[in-house]
Write an enzyme that holds these catalytic residues in place. Structure first.
Site, PDB file in Angstrom:
ATOM      1  N   ARG A 164       3.938 -11.401   4.277  1.00  0.00           N
ATOM      2  CA  ARG A 164       5.383 -11.290   4.032  1.00  0.00           C
ATOM      3  C   ARG A 164       6.144 -10.723   5.222  1.00  0.00           C
ATOM      4  O   ARG A 164       7.373 -10.725   5.236  1.00  0.00           O
ATOM      5  CB  ARG A 164       5.641 -10.446   2.778  1.00  0.00           C
ATOM      6  CG  ARG A 164       5.201 -11.180   1.519  1.00  0.00           C
ATOM      7  CD  ARG A 164       5.489 -10.378   0.273  1.00  0.00           C
ATOM      8  NE  ARG A 164       6.910 -10.321  -0.016  1.00  0.00           N
ATOM      9  CZ  ARG A 164       7.429  -9.643  -1.035  1.00  0.00           C
ATOM     10  NH1 ARG A 164       6.631  -8.957  -1.832  1.00  0.00           N
ATOM     11  NH2 ARG A 164       8.718  -9.631  -1.247  1.00  0.00           N
ATOM     12  N   PRO A 217       0.812  -1.206   0.000  1.00  0.00           N
ATOM     13  CA  PRO A 217       0.000   0.000   0.000  1.00  0.00           C
ATOM     14  C   PRO A 217       0.844   1.254   0.000  1.00  0.00           C
ATOM     15  O   PRO A 217       1.838   1.358   0.710  1.00  0.00           O
ATOM     16  CB  PRO A 217      -0.771  -0.116   1.305  1.00  0.00           C
ATOM     17  CG  PRO A 217      -0.035  -1.125   2.141  1.00  0.00           C
ATOM     18  CD  PRO A 217       1.105  -1.621   1.384  1.00  0.00           C
ATOM     19  N   GLU A 218       0.414   2.186  -0.798  1.00  0.00           N
ATOM     20  CA  GLU A 218       1.016   3.517  -0.826  1.00  0.00           C
ATOM     21  C   GLU A 218       0.004   4.493  -0.224  1.00  0.00           C
ATOM     22  O   GLU A 218      -1.014   4.073   0.300  1.00  0.00           O
ATOM     23  CB  GLU A 218       1.378   3.881  -2.275  1.00  0.00           C
ATOM     24  CG  GLU A 218       2.195   2.781  -2.956  1.00  0.00           C
ATOM     25  CD  GLU A 218       2.542   3.077  -4.401  1.00  0.00           C
ATOM     26  OE1 GLU A 218       2.670   4.265  -4.746  1.00  0.00           O
ATOM     27  OE2 GLU A 218       2.691   2.128  -5.177  1.00  0.00           O
TER      28      GLU A 218
END
Length: 274
Positions: free
Chosen positions: A111, A2-3
DNA sequence: ACTCGCCTGTCG
DNA sequence: CGACAGGCGAGT
């Protein structure tokens, strides 16, 4: 993953269920993320507190409470979702906050590049990363910040856009998309670009972030990003270059090119971007 | 200022 | 099986 637009989308969808509400119970797994989760610290500092505000800085989310602040970063694969307790938990659910209205806030990160720590408020500015963030890309001063940073850097302009100590919140998708909209090659050395064109780029950064925000963020094919209610964003249909290697440029028809620059893909139209 | 490592998952 | 993925920091 996400940005800025994705993190802000999560903030907006989470805020009504957090702000003004009390954390009834914290369930935390001891696990190594970018910073480890300490179950005892989480419970001591966050069980029973009332959330006063949910703030975003760059790609970080901060849940301010009485005497403690929960700091989240979603890394590449992090999600925060609201679920009923009886709903099955996704794999890699590392932290669960049960709220006084009965729903759970769940932090999921396969992750494990993310961050989920609870700090004392006075420790915030000393946090590595958070304390060094640059300007908000939607703030009034971002224009000058970008121009100054670009004029000082011999690196490719894409690297300047990804530098969180310059502008906080751009990632690989929106850096590539802003450069496409500004007609600037991601490979061009920053300080070789005229101040006028950097101004165009600054406008493109703002525009692409605002549009993506309005679309609820970018959900790629893998469906990795969803807001707190589980909804995908639909900005992907408006991507000009990102993930479109070999496909025709929407402006001129030339095939979009992909190259690897400092370990990460850049996508650009070799004809429209110079 | 770049390279690598941190992880898991998916796709070709 | 290798290549690659919305990030970032340590090490060089």
């Amino acid at each position: 993953m996400p940005e800025l637009p994705e993190v802000e989308t999560i903030r907006l969808s989470l805020a009504p269920h957090l702000v003004g509400h009390r954390v009834v119970e914290v369930e935390a797994r001891r696990i190594r993320l970018r910073e480890g989760i300490e179950p005892e610290t989480w419970r001591e500092r966050f069980e029973g507190v009332r959330i006063l505000a949910l703030e975003r800085r760059g790609k970080y989310l901060l849940a301010h409470a009485e005497g403690a602040v929960a700091l989240f970063h979603l890394g590449m694969s992090g999600r925060m979702v609201l679920r009923r307790p009886e709903e099955p938990r996704d794999p890699h659910t590392h932290l669960v906050l049960r709220m006084d209205h009965g729903l759970e806030v769940r932090f999921i990160d396969p992750r494990r590049f993310g961050v989920a720590v609870v700090l004392r408020p006075e420790a915030l500015e000393g946090h590595p990363g958070l304390g060094r963030l640059g300007a908000e890309p939607l703030s009034d001063g971002m224009h000058d910040v970008l121009r100054q940073a670009a004029s000082r850097s011999r690196a490719p302009i894409r690297s300047v856009l990804l530098d969180q100590t310059v502008l906080a919140g751009l990632g690989n998708i929106y850096a590539n998309e802003a450069l496409a909209r500004a007609g600037i090659s991601p490979l061009r050395r920053a300080r070789a670009i005229s101040a006028r064109r950097i101004g165009v780029l600054a406008g493109a950064v703002r525009q692409v972030l605002e549009e993506a925000l309005e679309a609820g963020g970018t959900t790629l094919r893998d469906g990795g990003f969803v807001n707190a209610s589980g909804d995908a964003g639909y900005f992907s249909v408006r991507l000009l270059v990102y993930g479109r290697e070999g496909e025709p440029c929407l402006a001129c028809g030339a095939p979009i090119r992909r190259r690897v620059l400092t370990g990460r893909s850049v996508f650009y139209c070799p004809k429209c971007q110079r």
